[in-house]
Design a protein around this motif. Sequence first.
Motif, PDB file in Angstrom:
ATOM      1  N   TRP A 361       0.824  -1.203   0.000  1.00 42.31           N
ATOM      2  CA  TRP A 361       0.000   0.000   0.000  1.00 42.31           C
ATOM      3  C   TRP A 361       0.863   1.260   0.000  1.00 42.31           C
ATOM      4  O   TRP A 361       2.007   1.244   0.458  1.00 42.31           O
ATOM      5  CB  TRP A 361      -0.870   0.058   1.254  1.00 42.31           C
ATOM      6  N   TYR A 363       0.282   4.788   1.751  1.00 41.15           N
ATOM      7  CA  TYR A 363      -0.546   5.606   2.639  1.00 41.15           C
ATOM      8  C   TYR A 363      -0.184   7.077   2.436  1.00 41.15           C
ATOM      9  O   TYR A 363       0.972   7.481   2.637  1.00 41.15           O
ATOM     10  CB  TYR A 363      -0.336   5.203   4.094  1.00 41.15           C
ATOM     11  N   SER A 378       5.541   3.620   4.095  1.00 46.11           N
ATOM     12  CA  SER A 378       4.954   3.046   2.875  1.00 46.11           C
ATOM     13  C   SER A 378       6.045   2.719   1.869  1.00 46.11           C
ATOM     14  O   SER A 378       6.840   3.581   1.496  1.00 46.11           O
ATOM     15  CB  SER A 378       3.961   4.039   2.261  1.00 46.11           C
ATOM     16  N   ALA A 393      -9.562   5.721   3.048  1.00 41.59           N
ATOM     17  CA  ALA A 393      -9.016   4.854   4.091  1.00 41.59           C
ATOM     18  C   ALA A 393     -10.079   4.420   5.099  1.00 41.59           C
ATOM     19  O   ALA A 393     -10.029   3.302   5.618  1.00 41.59           O
ATOM     20  CB  ALA A 393      -7.873   5.567   4.816  1.00 41.59           C
ATOM     21  N   ARG A 423      -5.233  11.768   2.865  1.00 43.06           N
ATOM     22  CA  ARG A 423      -5.400  10.641   3.786  1.00 43.06           C
ATOM     23  C   ARG A 423      -5.983   9.399   3.111  1.00 43.06           C
ATOM     24  O   ARG A 423      -6.524   8.511   3.778  1.00 43.06           O
ATOM     25  CB  ARG A 423      -6.279  11.030   4.980  1.00 43.06           C
ATOM     26  N   VAL A 425      -5.612   5.902   0.552  1.00 38.30           N
ATOM     27  CA  VAL A 425      -4.677   4.785   0.400  1.00 38.30           C
ATOM     28  C   VAL A 425      -4.522   4.521  -1.092  1.00 38.30           C
ATOM     29  O   VAL A 425      -5.507   4.448  -1.832  1.00 38.30           O
ATOM     30  CB  VAL A 425      -5.175   3.527   1.123  1.00 38.30           C
ATOM     31  N   PHE A 478      -6.753  -2.271   5.318  1.00 39.45           N
ATOM     32  CA  PHE A 478      -5.903  -1.092   5.453  1.00 39.45           C
ATOM     33  C   PHE A 478      -5.167  -1.046   6.788  1.00 39.45           C
ATOM     34  O   PHE A 478      -4.670  -0.005   7.191  1.00 39.45           O
ATOM     35  CB  PHE A 478      -6.753   0.178   5.300  1.00 39.45           C
ATOM     36  N   ARG A 481      -0.410  -1.333   7.450  1.00 39.48           N
ATOM     37  CA  ARG A 481       0.535  -0.217   7.358  1.00 39.48           C
ATOM     38  C   ARG A 481       1.563  -0.427   6.258  1.00 39.48           C
ATOM     39  O   ARG A 481       2.436   0.412   6.075  1.00 39.48           O
ATOM     40  CB  ARG A 481       1.260   0.043   8.688  1.00 39.48           C
TER      41      ARG A 481
END
Length: 599
Positions: A361, A363, A378, A393, A423, A425, A478, A481
């Motif tokens: 991911w 972020y 990330s 998210a 904010r 993803v 999600f 992390r």
Amino acid sequence: MRSTLLFLAAMPLTSLHAADARNHVSPPPAAEYRFSFDLPAGPEFTVAEKEAQRAKGAQVVPMVRKAFEAGAESVTLAPGDYRFGQETWDKDGPVYALDFRGLKRDSAKPFRILAHGVTFWFDLPPDPWPSNHFALGFVDCSHVTLEGATLDRDPRGCMEGRITQIDTDGNRIEIEATQGTLDLTKSGGTTSGRLVPFNGDGTFCAAFYSFQVSSQAGLNFSRVEPGTAQGRFWVVLDAKSELLKANNDPAWMRAYGTSGTLQVGDGLCLIRTSTTAIGVIGCTGMKFIGVSNYITKGCLLEARGGGGHLWKGCYFGPRPGTCHWQGSDGFLSGGMERGSTLDGCTMLHTTDDLINFNGLWGYIEKVSGRTITLHRDSEMPAHPGDRLQFYGAQTGAPLGSAVVESAKHPELTLDRDAAPLARAVAENPRWQNNGWEVRDCDFRDCYQRFLIQGSHGGTLRNCRFTRIGSGIVLASNFFTRNEGGICQGIRILDNVFEDVAIHPDGVALAAGFQSLNHAASTPLLSDLTVQGNRFLNSGRRAIEFNLVSGGSITGNTFENSGKPRALSGKASPQEDSQPVLLKQCQDIVVKDNRPLTDP
């Protein structure tokens, strides 16, 4: 959308069907893989022999590089034992004890390292996790093949033994340590950690995995103390452990029998060290043929690069013909452009995830104009021209896509305004291990999941899973992390799942998505096919889909699946009595599945 229970019409079994059901019970392991506490500990070497092995080990990289740079098609290592120290570190991270870098060939002219009859030994200290060691590495290589090598470590990295006493009131178990095992009463640092219970024949007590998911204590021990005789040790369980309470529960014993409880003569493995046994980093088109890995809790790691690697006829597990129970650990593969193929491999006795295929991911920490800044943790790869997908998210709602115009991690400049992506993803579908395949493999007595986090296209075909603590998990969420992605186009075909996720809450094959606020309502996983599989003795159910759009569950057979075991104080609601459950799904075809009952 709503939860859907799938009630499969009961059908009578003919004698032929009954015979078919019996024939699909997993056969015993091949003779060379059978476990016994009474087998020897494996090879032992004198000081002089180890020094000679180190001298041979020092010649390996120069010999390989000389042949490679001369344009040779292959290099052959003479059979025998080669010894290496431990990893070192530079500004870019670990330098493997046996480290091959920059060996790049075109697919039309690959390079082969022929190591039949060769064992690479690694002298690695038995220090506890989170310390991690690095044995054999291929970094920034392409189209190189390793054939026939065996990997092992010295000393062993865990403590194992046969149970001699069970002291329920004292919350402890006494073991007689097997030959060559660690003595944790003499080891520095932390002496607590995960324990893995197994039967006297080496089969995993898979039902006890229940406490990994339902108990604060998990399957953990707090310390090891001297026992009642020389070579015996008390393993003191975590103060909150429920293991011995369940072991004496009449309902538990009725549900799981001797194979799901511990008695004198069974065994414990106490996990201590961790090693990346084989690292394949930033590579493309690598092949590993007939490679065996015996390194205690020594995982296989693939990361970054074009991927598309092949592992064929490999063995990952304890050294056959010894009293060792634990050997190689799981297979971790992530962030590659193309996923790997595992063909005809055997994997035994892993103590964490069996396999973990994942994307990464991104972020989003902040936005400015057309630029997004990713969170420092990330590791999502992104290159100019990559098209990213974005999701809210909190809810998982799709927020559209954008093309990367420039990339200087952690900042990415997009071809659109980034303000709506604050904010959010990000997912990069290009680097999701797409197109992986696992076929004709045998997985036995492993601690937990075959985990698929992401991948646009992948196939699990004609494999056998026997006594695995938890099941096949297609998970997109999600909370990681880092690891993740949206599973699409995954096919699960013609496999046998026996005693997989057998614990009371277990699901042999689960697929689902979850956002940060646990209120996701958009089916993001899609096009999942589950066909022609056989499920024997699942825990709560065989198959459960949550927030999946499109796909099919067809032609599968369920035997004693969806029959939760009645345990003390546990009720079994009606929805838990069916082998298949769909929650908030759409356009899933379910047909031609059949339950089997005892004739």
